[in-house]
Write an enzyme that holds these catalytic residues in place. Structure first.
Site, PDB file in Angstrom:
ATOM      1  N   ASP A  38       0.867  -1.166   0.000  1.00 17.54           N
ATOM      2  CA  ASP A  38       0.000   0.000   0.000  1.00 17.54           C
ATOM      3  C   ASP A  38       0.912   1.226   0.000  1.00 17.54           C
ATOM      4  OD1 ASP A  38      -2.292   1.677   0.442  1.00 17.54           O
ATOM      5  OD2 ASP A  38      -1.812   1.676   2.584  1.00 17.54           O
ATOM      6  N   ASP A  40      -0.244   4.965   1.288  1.00 20.02           N
ATOM      7  CA  ASP A  40      -0.498   5.849   2.421  1.00 20.02           C
ATOM      8  C   ASP A  40      -0.345   5.129   3.759  1.00 20.02           C
ATOM      9  OD1 ASP A  40      -1.077   7.699   0.485  1.00 20.02           O
ATOM     10  OD2 ASP A  40      -3.247   7.674   0.811  1.00 20.02           O
TER      11      ASP A  40
END
Length: 214
Positions: A38, A40
């Site tokens: 991922d 963020d």
């Protein structure tokens, strides 16, 4: 999920690329064929769709990016070492992103502006020898939606079985990718070499790959 506020004073991650690689990358035991991240609060400590205001400008030899308001953005400190060392394994680990941000253009711009130093560097950087973070990823899926869709696209493009994939993410809800066969490892405080090792060991345990292959 409530997140801590973005901390623009974070030391540029590019200076730590000379730290050791994750132990599991060099212990001779099996590794996932694809490791996905991922973005963020996994590779960097902010949300691109709420904390970052374009236009962006690279600073300090692409060690960080500055937005319209002068806020500074960069990776978590261990990220350059993790990404570069993944490409130094034999065979190299395929890298992917799987992000559900609603600001994919900003995320992509940051990945292009933030550079990784060459593997031979020991704490200094130069534009001539650095590499865009964007270019180290083999597959990039950055769009809103269920992350199972991200992995379906990665699997279709790569041909790699889901059970040969390991995914690092800060949000527990994205564990649903395990319904496909992907191994999920939660990193609530962002990615580190230690978290990579824990995730790889969990992947080995789940897949019965804790012994060397002959």
């Amino acid at each position: 999920m409530v997140k801590k506020s973005h901390t623009p004073s974070l030391t540029p991650a590019i200076i730590s690329a000379n730290i050791p690689s994750p132990e599991t990358f060099n212990d001779g035991l099996p590794l996932p064929r694809i490791i996905a991240f991922d973005l963020d609060y996994t590779l960097w400590p902010f949300w691109v769709d709420t904390h970052v205001t374009p236009p962006l400008k690279a600073k300090d030899n692409n060690a960080k990016s500055i937005d319209r308001w002068g806020e500074s953005f960069t990776f978590y400190p261990d990220v350059p070492s993790i990404l570069l060392s993944a490409k130094s394994t034999n065979p190299p680990i395929t890298l992917a992103t799987a992000s559900r941000t609603s600001a994919p253009d900003i995320a992509t711009s940051l990945l292009k502006q933030l550079h990784l130093p060459s593997a031979s560097e020991t704490g200094t950087s130069s534009k001539a020898s650095s590499k865009r973070a964007y270019d180290i990823f083999d597959y990039m899926q950055i769009f809103p939606g269920d992350k199972r869709t991200h992995f379906q696209k990665i699997q279709k493009a790569s041909g790699v079985a889901y059970d040969e994939m390991l995914f690092f993410d800060d949000e527990r809800r994205n564990r649903n990718v395990e319904s496909l066969g992907v191994v999920f490892w939660e990193v609530p405080s962002g990615i580190t070499r230690a978290e990579v090792d824990r995730g790889v060991r969990e992947w080995r345990k789940r897949k019965g790959r804790e012994q060397g292959e002959t």
